[in-house]
Design an enzyme around this catalytic site. Sequence first.
Site, short mmCIF file in Angstrom:
data_model
loop_
_atom_site.label_atom_id
_atom_site.label_comp_id
_atom_site.label_asym_id
_atom_site.label_seq_id
_atom_site.Cartn_x
_atom_site.Cartn_y
_atom_site.Cartn_z
N LYS A 16 4.16 9.82 3.87
CA LYS A 16 3.13 8.72 3.47
C LYS A 16 3.77 7.24 2.93
O LYS A 16 5.07 7.34 2.56
CB LYS A 16 2.26 9.31 2.22
CG LYS A 16 2.95 9.54 0.97
CD LYS A 16 3.20 8.50 -0.15
CE LYS A 16 3.97 8.91 -1.41
NZ LYS A 16 4.60 7.67 -2.07
N ASP A 146 0.91 14.59 -5.37
CA ASP A 146 0.93 13.84 -3.75
C ASP A 146 0.66 15.05 -2.68
O ASP A 146 0.70 14.64 -1.62
CB ASP A 146 2.18 13.07 -3.48
CG ASP A 146 2.44 11.73 -3.93
OD1 ASP A 146 1.47 11.15 -4.46
OD2 ASP A 146 3.59 11.26 -4.02
#
Length: 312
Positions: A16, A146
């Site tokens: 990401k 995350d």
Amino acid sequence: MLAVVPPPVTVRVPAKVNLHLAVGNLRADGYHDMVTVFQALSLHDDVTVAIADDPGIEVLGEGADSVPTGPSNLAWKAVRALAEHVGRDPEEPKVRVVIRKNIPVAGGMAGGSADAAAALVGLASLWRLEIGRDELALLARKIGADVPFALYGGTALGTDRGDQIVPVLARHPFHWVIAFDKGGLSTPEVFTELDRLRADGNPPRVGAAEAVLEGLSSGDPRQLALLLGNDLQAAAVSLRPNLRRTLRAGVNAGALAGMVSGSGPTCAFLCSDADSAVRVAAELAGAGVCRTVRVAQGPMPGARVIATEEAP
Ligand code: ATP
């Protein structure tokens, strides 16, 4: 009757980048409130899970030497969490996990979290569980902030610790150049440095996320480039002053904007199109400011099964 051993399952999971990362003040519980906009990129790890009599983890590829292969590996934590959730023995999961890394370790691209998400998806398939992504996301949050985003992928708004995920409309592809630095940065140390910088002065803070969301829906990389922002950048650059040079080199090479990815030290450069990204990557590689350069595209889907090999 002979029991049929299900074939190994391989899951591909994206890295990401945070297009927007607003970090609140330190809370009494030691966490920071965060508002972030994630985008999943075509830079990925592949994680294979298989039924095995010799359980454990093997890590291959980019930065493999610095990844733990014991119980602290986030993918192993995911194996144990899912085993416990479905009533299997978490101490004896009889599963072997092979991680092929491309995502830089401790690079601010959530590689370890990605591997945990991949392990959840892979095991759900291997064990033929009737379990949806939303249920997996509840487990994912307990493993790390995350991990839920790596399950969903795409482009998403994250709030609370960044782990409450709402998908965001981003129909258009964006083109990125990713610069890996030499070595990693510890995420807790970067947050501590941000707290120190804030106690000493007033480092700039990114504004609200709305403008970035509008930039995304426009699909215009020039508009989005003006809106990228990361509160952790000042702290990462304070710990790694060489990142200033990397960020400048990417923009001089023709990127629309450059930023530190998450807690760094990886830098991400937004480019106007695919051809421009290839040119920027070549020039940045020649500038000698970073260890490795990659071209990537976003948004990409979250952790997904790409192969099930039939057992011999
Ligand atoms: P984030 O962006 O989520 O803060 P990061 O990308 O900076 O994380 P990771 O690559 O996830 O960092 O790794 C952080 C640390 O976690 C590593 O230094 C490593 O010791 C440990 N770790 C545990 N499991 C893994 C894994 N599967 N892959 C990489 N690192 C792992």
